[in-house]
Design a protein around this motif. Structure first.
Motif, PDB file in Angstrom:
ATOM      1  N   TYR A 118       0.872  -1.166   0.000  1.00  0.00           N
ATOM      2  CA  TYR A 118       0.000   0.000   0.000  1.00  0.00           C
ATOM      3  C   TYR A 118       0.919   1.229   0.000  1.00  0.00           C
ATOM      4  CZ  TYR A 118      -3.410  -3.520   1.274  1.00  0.00           C
ATOM      5  OH  TYR A 118      -4.203  -4.651   1.284  1.00  0.00           O
ATOM      6  N   ARG A 119       1.206   1.717  -1.194  1.00  0.00           N
ATOM      7  CA  ARG A 119       2.220   2.752  -1.382  1.00  0.00           C
ATOM      8  C   ARG A 119       1.902   4.042  -0.628  1.00  0.00           C
ATOM      9  NH1 ARG A 119       4.911   3.613  -7.289  1.00  0.00           N
ATOM     10  NH2 ARG A 119       6.835   4.484  -6.502  1.00  0.00           N
ATOM     11  N   ALA A 120       0.677   4.511  -0.663  1.00  0.00           N
ATOM     12  CA  ALA A 120       0.296   5.757   0.005  1.00  0.00           C
ATOM     13  C   ALA A 120       0.468   5.661   1.521  1.00  0.00           C
ATOM     14  CB  ALA A 120      -1.138   6.131  -0.342  1.00  0.00           C
ATOM     15  N   GLU A 121       0.243   4.470   2.072  1.00  0.00           N
ATOM     16  CA  GLU A 121       0.351   4.257   3.514  1.00  0.00           C
ATOM     17  C   GLU A 121       1.734   3.748   3.914  1.00  0.00           C
ATOM     18  OE1 GLU A 121      -2.871   1.650   4.707  1.00  0.00           O
ATOM     19  OE2 GLU A 121      -4.089   2.468   3.083  1.00  0.00           O
ATOM     20  N   ASP A 122       2.568   3.417   2.941  1.00  0.00           N
ATOM     21  CA  ASP A 122       3.886   2.829   3.158  1.00  0.00           C
ATOM     22  C   ASP A 122       3.816   1.633   4.114  1.00  0.00           C
ATOM     23  OD1 ASP A 122       6.600   2.511   2.713  1.00  0.00           O
ATOM     24  OD2 ASP A 122       7.159   3.802   4.396  1.00  0.00           O
ATOM     25  N   ARG A 123       2.928   0.693   3.742  1.00  0.00           N
ATOM     26  CA  ARG A 123       2.815  -0.539   4.514  1.00  0.00           C
ATOM     27  C   ARG A 123       2.632  -1.702   3.556  1.00  0.00           C
ATOM     28  NH1 ARG A 123      -2.253  -2.907   5.681  1.00  0.00           N
ATOM     29  NH2 ARG A 123      -3.971  -1.767   4.728  1.00  0.00           N
ATOM     30  N   ALA A 124       3.002  -2.884   4.028  1.00  0.00           N
ATOM     31  CA  ALA A 124       2.917  -4.067   3.176  1.00  0.00           C
ATOM     32  C   ALA A 124       2.382  -5.252   3.963  1.00  0.00           C
ATOM     33  CB  ALA A 124       4.290  -4.401   2.611  1.00  0.00           C
ATOM     34  N   VAL A 125       1.778  -6.183   3.226  1.00  0.00           N
ATOM     35  CA  VAL A 125       1.291  -7.436   3.800  1.00  0.00           C
ATOM     36  C   VAL A 125       1.867  -8.555   2.940  1.00  0.00           C
ATOM     37  CG1 VAL A 125      -0.745  -8.840   4.285  1.00  0.00           C
ATOM     38  CG2 VAL A 125      -0.853  -6.350   4.583  1.00  0.00           C
ATOM     39  N   ALA A 126       2.496  -9.529   3.589  1.00  0.00           N
ATOM     40  CA  ALA A 126       3.044 -10.688   2.884  1.00  0.00           C
ATOM     41  C   ALA A 126       2.219 -11.915   3.259  1.00  0.00           C
ATOM     42  CB  ALA A 126       4.506 -10.889   3.251  1.00  0.00           C
ATOM     43  N   ILE A 127       1.820 -12.702   2.251  1.00  0.00           N
ATOM     44  CA  ILE A 127       0.921 -13.834   2.459  1.00  0.00           C
ATOM     45  C   ILE A 127       1.573 -15.098   1.918  1.00  0.00           C
ATOM     46  CG2 ILE A 127      -1.356 -14.792   1.907  1.00  0.00           C
ATOM     47  CD1 ILE A 127      -2.189 -11.807   1.329  1.00  0.00           C
ATOM     48  N   GLY A 128       1.605 -16.126   2.751  1.00  0.00           N
ATOM     49  CA  GLY A 128       2.088 -17.434   2.315  1.00  0.00           C
ATOM     50  C   GLY A 128       0.895 -18.332   2.029  1.00  0.00           C
ATOM     51  N   LYS A 129       0.817 -18.847   0.828  1.00  0.00           N
ATOM     52  CA  LYS A 129      -0.297 -19.728   0.454  1.00  0.00           C
ATOM     53  C   LYS A 129       0.261 -21.111   0.146  1.00  0.00           C
ATOM     54  CE  LYS A 129      -2.916 -16.001  -1.710  1.00  0.00           C
ATOM     55  NZ  LYS A 129      -3.454 -15.503  -2.966  1.00  0.00           N
ATOM     56  N   GLY A 130       0.770 -21.783   1.114  1.00  0.00           N
ATOM     57  CA  GLY A 130       1.349 -23.095   0.878  1.00  0.00           C
ATOM     58  C   GLY A 130       2.774 -23.185   1.402  1.00  0.00           C
ATOM     59  N   LYS A 131       3.383 -22.059   1.647  1.00  0.00           N
ATOM     60  CA  LYS A 131       4.702 -22.040   2.281  1.00  0.00           C
ATOM     61  C   LYS A 131       4.772 -20.816   3.180  1.00  0.00           C
ATOM     62  CE  LYS A 131       7.018 -19.707  -1.563  1.00  0.00           C
ATOM     63  NZ  LYS A 131       8.087 -19.774  -2.521  1.00  0.00           N
ATOM     64  N   LYS A 132       5.666 -20.852   4.113  1.00  0.00           N
ATOM     65  CA  LYS A 132       5.789 -19.754   5.068  1.00  0.00           C
ATOM     66  C   LYS A 132       6.401 -18.519   4.416  1.00  0.00           C
ATOM     67  CE  LYS A 132       6.083 -22.434   9.279  1.00  0.00           C
ATOM     68  NZ  LYS A 132       5.067 -21.917  10.128  1.00  0.00           N
ATOM     69  N   VAL A 133       6.030 -17.375   4.941  1.00  0.00           N
ATOM     70  CA  VAL A 133       6.632 -16.116   4.546  1.00  0.00           C
ATOM     71  C   VAL A 133       8.011 -16.059   5.198  1.00  0.00           C
ATOM     72  CG1 VAL A 133       6.465 -13.604   4.758  1.00  0.00           C
ATOM     73  CG2 VAL A 133       4.390 -14.961   4.382  1.00  0.00           C
TER      74      VAL A 133
END
Length: 142
Positions: A118-133
């Motif tokens: 989320y560029r405007a908020e300078d935040r990110a979410v990382a999602i693992g769908k079958g393996k760990k982040v």
């Protein structure tokens, strides 16, 4: 061929910084610009490369949404990102990296099946769908 080039120039000139788009083939179809084969898009210090990039234009011929696929690589100087596919909503300033997503800055990195920035908020979410982040972070010395 003249109409697509005029529209591409209109799209490019609508931004404060020039954008250079290069590809083996560039097609314009109903408010969509399609770059295919060895795509390279450059804006100031930002570079995006991929096998294919599709840019959707709004009613004012400005970029509304973009999607990139195939060996997606982005670099903005100190930060790089890789993924199988990427999606960017220009108005909401949200970037989604999908499939083998990795963002690196110096020795630091995050790897996941999907990374949403989320560029405007300078935040990110990382999602693992079958393996760990996975993350790796090195603190800077003061």
């Amino acid at each position: 061929m003249k109409a697509p080039i005029v529209l591409l120039l209109t799209f490019i000139l609508a931004y404060s910084q020039p954008i250079l788009g290069e590809a083996d083939t560039i097609t314009y179809e109903k408010n969509v610009i399609i770059y295919t084969g060895n795509v390279r898009i450059t804006k100031a210090k930002e570079t995006l490369t991929a096998d294919k990039v599709i840019i959707h234009l709004d009613e004012n011929k400005k970029a509304h949404f973009a999607e990139a696929e195939g060996k997606v690589f982005y670099q903005d100087g100190k930060r790089t990102a890789r993924a199988d596919r990427a999606y960017y909503d220009f108005k909401k300033e949200i970037i989604r990296l999908v499939g083998n997503a990795k963002v690196e800055e110096g020795p630091n990195f995050v790897e996941a099946d999907e990374i949403i920035y989320y560029r405007a908020e300078d935040r990110a979410v990382a999602i693992g769908k079958g393996k760990k982040v996975r993350t790796f972070y090195v603190e800077e010395k003061k």
